[in-house]
Design a protein around this motif. Structure first.
Motif, PDB file in Angstrom:
ATOM      1  N   GLN A   6       0.835  -1.186   0.000  1.00 49.52           N
ATOM      2  CA  GLN A   6       0.000   0.000   0.000  1.00 49.52           C
ATOM      3  C   GLN A   6       0.876   1.244   0.000  1.00 49.52           C
ATOM      4  OE1 GLN A   6      -3.795  -0.278   1.848  1.00 49.52           O
ATOM      5  NE2 GLN A   6      -3.384   1.481   3.161  1.00 49.52           N
ATOM      6  N   GLY A   7       0.462   2.262  -0.778  1.00 52.75           N
ATOM      7  CA  GLY A   7       1.212   3.505  -0.836  1.00 52.75           C
ATOM      8  C   GLY A   7       1.054   4.160  -2.189  1.00 52.75           C
ATOM      9  N   ARG A   8       1.912   5.113  -2.471  1.00 54.93           N
ATOM     10  CA  ARG A   8       1.878   5.807  -3.753  1.00 54.93           C
ATOM     11  C   ARG A   8       3.153   5.524  -4.526  1.00 54.93           C
ATOM     12  NH1 ARG A   8      -0.251  11.854  -2.014  1.00 54.93           N
ATOM     13  NH2 ARG A   8      -2.016  11.138  -0.753  1.00 54.93           N
ATOM     14  N   TRP A   9       3.000   5.407  -5.850  1.00 52.42           N
ATOM     15  CA  TRP A   9       4.123   5.056  -6.703  1.00 52.42           C
ATOM     16  C   TRP A   9       4.040   5.849  -7.992  1.00 52.42           C
ATOM     17  CZ3 TRP A   9       7.371   2.015  -4.077  1.00 52.42           C
ATOM     18  CH2 TRP A   9       6.841   1.308  -2.993  1.00 52.42           C
ATOM     19  N   ALA A  10       5.201   6.226  -8.504  1.00 51.38           N
ATOM     20  CA  ALA A  10       5.283   6.939  -9.780  1.00 51.38           C
ATOM     21  C   ALA A  10       5.877   6.003 -10.824  1.00 51.38           C
ATOM     22  CB  ALA A  10       6.140   8.187  -9.635  1.00 51.38           C
ATOM     23  N   LEU A  11       5.222   5.910 -11.969  1.00 55.71           N
ATOM     24  CA  LEU A  11       5.683   5.071 -13.062  1.00 55.71           C
ATOM     25  C   LEU A  11       5.985   5.953 -14.267  1.00 55.71           C
ATOM     26  CD1 LEU A  11       2.945   2.267 -12.829  1.00 55.71           C
ATOM     27  CD2 LEU A  11       5.198   2.285 -11.742  1.00 55.71           C
ATOM     28  N   VAL A  12       7.067   5.658 -14.949  1.00 55.87           N
ATOM     29  CA  VAL A  12       7.412   6.423 -16.147  1.00 55.87           C
ATOM     30  C   VAL A  12       6.678   5.832 -17.339  1.00 55.87           C
ATOM     31  CG1 VAL A  12       9.666   7.042 -15.229  1.00 55.87           C
ATOM     32  CG2 VAL A  12       9.444   5.005 -16.663  1.00 55.87           C
ATOM     33  N   HIS A  13       6.623   6.601 -18.411  1.00 55.33           N
ATOM     34  CA  HIS A  13       5.916   6.139 -19.610  1.00 55.33           C
ATOM     35  C   HIS A  13       6.489   4.812 -20.105  1.00 55.33           C
ATOM     36  CE1 HIS A  13       3.966   5.990 -23.450  1.00 55.33           C
ATOM     37  NE2 HIS A  13       5.132   5.956 -24.054  1.00 55.33           N
ATOM     38  N   ALA A  30      -5.441   6.018 -10.241  1.00 55.92           N
ATOM     39  CA  ALA A  30      -4.538   6.708 -11.161  1.00 55.92           C
ATOM     40  C   ALA A  30      -4.780   8.215 -11.037  1.00 55.92           C
ATOM     41  CB  ALA A  30      -4.785   6.248 -12.590  1.00 55.92           C
ATOM     42  N   ALA A  31      -3.875   8.892 -10.346  1.00 55.66           N
ATOM     43  CA  ALA A  31      -4.008  10.342 -10.194  1.00 55.66           C
ATOM     44  C   ALA A  31      -3.617  11.068 -11.475  1.00 55.66           C
ATOM     45  CB  ALA A  31      -3.146  10.829  -9.032  1.00 55.66           C
ATOM     46  N   SER A  32      -2.735  10.457 -12.252  1.00 51.28           N
ATOM     47  CA  SER A  32      -2.329  11.024 -13.539  1.00 51.28           C
ATOM     48  C   SER A  32      -1.904   9.894 -14.452  1.00 51.28           C
ATOM     49  CB  SER A  32      -1.168  12.019 -13.343  1.00 51.28           C
ATOM     50  OG  SER A  32      -0.022  11.362 -12.811  1.00 51.28           O
ATOM     51  N   GLY A  33      -1.799  10.195 -15.747  1.00 49.75           N
ATOM     52  CA  GLY A  33      -1.391   9.179 -16.711  1.00 49.75           C
ATOM     53  C   GLY A  33      -2.488   8.176 -17.009  1.00 49.75           C
ATOM     54  N   VAL A  34      -2.073   7.029 -17.536  1.00 53.05           N
ATOM     55  CA  VAL A  34      -2.991   5.944 -17.908  1.00 53.05           C
ATOM     56  C   VAL A  34      -2.375   4.637 -17.437  1.00 53.05           C
ATOM     57  CG1 VAL A  34      -4.103   4.715 -19.810  1.00 53.05           C
ATOM     58  CG2 VAL A  34      -3.801   7.197 -19.936  1.00 53.05           C
ATOM     59  N   ARG A  63       0.808  -1.807 -17.302  1.00 49.18           N
ATOM     60  CA  ARG A  63       1.692  -0.947 -18.070  1.00 49.18           C
ATOM     61  C   ARG A  63       1.204   0.489 -17.941  1.00 49.18           C
ATOM     62  NH1 ARG A  63       5.660  -1.534 -21.795  1.00 49.18           N
ATOM     63  NH2 ARG A  63       5.286  -3.778 -21.932  1.00 49.18           N
ATOM     64  N   ALA A  64       2.154   1.396 -17.756  1.00 51.08           N
ATOM     65  CA  ALA A  64       1.824   2.813 -17.611  1.00 51.08           C
ATOM     66  C   ALA A  64       2.056   3.537 -18.935  1.00 51.08           C
ATOM     67  CB  ALA A  64       2.692   3.449 -16.525  1.00 51.08           C
ATOM     68  N   TYR A  65       1.198   4.506 -19.211  1.00 49.87           N
ATOM     69  CA  TYR A  65       1.337   5.341 -20.400  1.00 49.87           C
ATOM     70  C   TYR A  65       1.304   6.798 -19.955  1.00 49.87           C
ATOM     71  CZ  TYR A  65       0.308   1.004 -22.806  1.00 49.87           C
ATOM     72  OH  TYR A  65       0.342  -0.294 -23.251  1.00 49.87           O
ATOM     73  N   GLY A  66       2.360   7.513 -20.316  1.00 48.24           N
ATOM     74  CA  GLY A  66       2.531   8.851 -19.765  1.00 48.24           C
ATOM     75  C   GLY A  66       3.096   8.734 -18.356  1.00 48.24           C
ATOM     76  N   GLU A  67       3.448   9.863 -17.758  1.00 47.11           N
ATOM     77  CA  GLU A  67       3.907   9.870 -16.375  1.00 47.11           C
ATOM     78  C   GLU A  67       2.705   9.545 -15.495  1.00 47.11           C
ATOM     79  OE1 GLU A  67       7.126  10.233 -15.541  1.00 47.11           O
ATOM     80  OE2 GLU A  67       7.510  10.295 -17.697  1.00 47.11           O
ATOM     81  N   LEU A 202      -3.160  10.680 -26.123  1.00 46.07           N
ATOM     82  CA  LEU A 202      -3.473  11.934 -25.437  1.00 46.07           C
ATOM     83  C   LEU A 202      -2.588  12.103 -24.205  1.00 46.07           C
ATOM     84  CD1 LEU A 202      -7.366  11.807 -25.715  1.00 46.07           C
ATOM     85  CD2 LEU A 202      -5.850  13.417 -26.914  1.00 46.07           C
ATOM     86  N   ALA A 203      -2.327  11.008 -23.497  1.00 42.02           N
ATOM     87  CA  ALA A 203      -1.450  11.072 -22.333  1.00 42.02           C
ATOM     88  C   ALA A 203      -0.022  11.444 -22.732  1.00 42.02           C
ATOM     89  CB  ALA A 203      -1.453   9.732 -21.597  1.00 42.02           C
ATOM     90  N   GLN A 204       0.359  11.107 -23.967  1.00 48.74           N
ATOM     91  CA  GLN A 204       1.690  11.455 -24.461  1.00 48.74           C
ATOM     92  C   GLN A 204       1.755  12.893 -24.987  1.00 48.74           C
ATOM     93  OE1 GLN A 204       2.048   8.238 -27.306  1.00 48.74           O
ATOM     94  NE2 GLN A 204       3.350   7.046 -25.942  1.00 48.74           N
ATOM     95  N   GLY A 205       0.619  13.585 -24.979  1.00 46.74           N
ATOM     96  CA  GLY A 205       0.603  14.984 -25.394  1.00 46.74           C
ATOM     97  C   GLY A 205       0.240  15.235 -26.840  1.00 46.74           C
TER      98      GLY A 205
END
Length: 247
Positions: A6-13, A30-34, A63-67, A202-205
């Protein structure tokens, strides 16, 4: 990222989490990204500001897409009774969002407080409709070949008859297989596939117009209509929310 913590994690694209299962069910916000969750049954996509549910002992990979920033909440068996027995994605209410953020901010909570917050999270989920961007996968070899071609190029304009000729099946047979194995028409399945890819672009901009072209829509208007019907907001609004969440 650990498989069960349990916790928060950041994944790169593009970051992938290998196939695994866990003893307890998990909620992933998912607070941000996909974030895409894939099993042998298909793929569930969780855009930003959605929460995905993965039952215990259910093998899957991500799998993460975008930050992509995710919060993970582990759910004890005694609380998961009313939740689906398969991965799902839900919209997030304001209360559910705050509960998840509280549970994953890294600060120690008294056991009684944590238990009450988990119960609130489950109560909120049980009142929310599933908002799953779920793309089922087939077992039939001919249908698997047809869908594989579209996975490789979502913009492929092939008709069902053309796909049938390529995989050795009639148009009627493929149409029947889509409904029998996947529970939807060929058009519905391809639209979902394209929307899943659109979320990634869209997540990639990428621009709305560029995304529409890359995913096979004839014009931005038809893309916006299809995306809004499935995701619940326009591509522009969705992408704007990603930017806000990444500040």
């Amino acid at each position: 990222m650990p498989e069960s913590r349990q916790g928060r994690w950041a994944l790169v694209h593009g970051e992938a989490i290998a196939p695994h299962s866990h003893a307890q069910g998990q909620l992933l916000y998912a607070a941000s990204g996909v974030l895409a969750t894939t099993t042998e049954r298909g793929t569930w996509v969780s855009p930003a500001d959605r929460i995905s549910w993965t039952p215990p002992c259910f093998e899957h990979h991500h799998r993460a897409y975008g930050e992509t920033e995710i919060g993970i909440v582990e759910l004890p068996d005694e609380l998961r009774g009313g939740l689906p027995g398969h991965p799902s994605v839900f919209a997030v209410s304001a209360l559910l969002r705050e509960v998840v953020l509280k549970l994953t901010d890294g600060r120690a909570l008294r056991p009684s407080v944590g238990a009450r917050l988990l119960q609130v999270a489950v109560d909120e989920l049980l009142d929310l409709p599933e908002n799953s961007l779920y793309l089922p996968e087939p077992a039939d070899d001919r249908l698997l070949a047809a869908t594989g071609r579209l996975h490789a190029d979502p913009a492929d304009p092939a008709t069902l008859a053309e796909l049938g000729r390529a995989v050795g099946a009639s148009e009627r047979t493929l149409s029947r297989l889509f409904r029998a194995e996947l529970g939807m028409s060929f058009h519905q399945w391809r639209t979902l596939l394209r929307v899943q890819h659109a979320l990634v672009h869209l997540a990639q901009g990428r621009s709305v117009t560029g995304t529409a072209t890359l995913c096979g829509w004839a014009n931005p208007t038809s893309f916006i209509e299809a995306f809004t019907a499935i995701v619940g907001q326009t591509p522009g609004r969705y992408q704007g929310g990603l930017r806000v969440g990444q500040r």
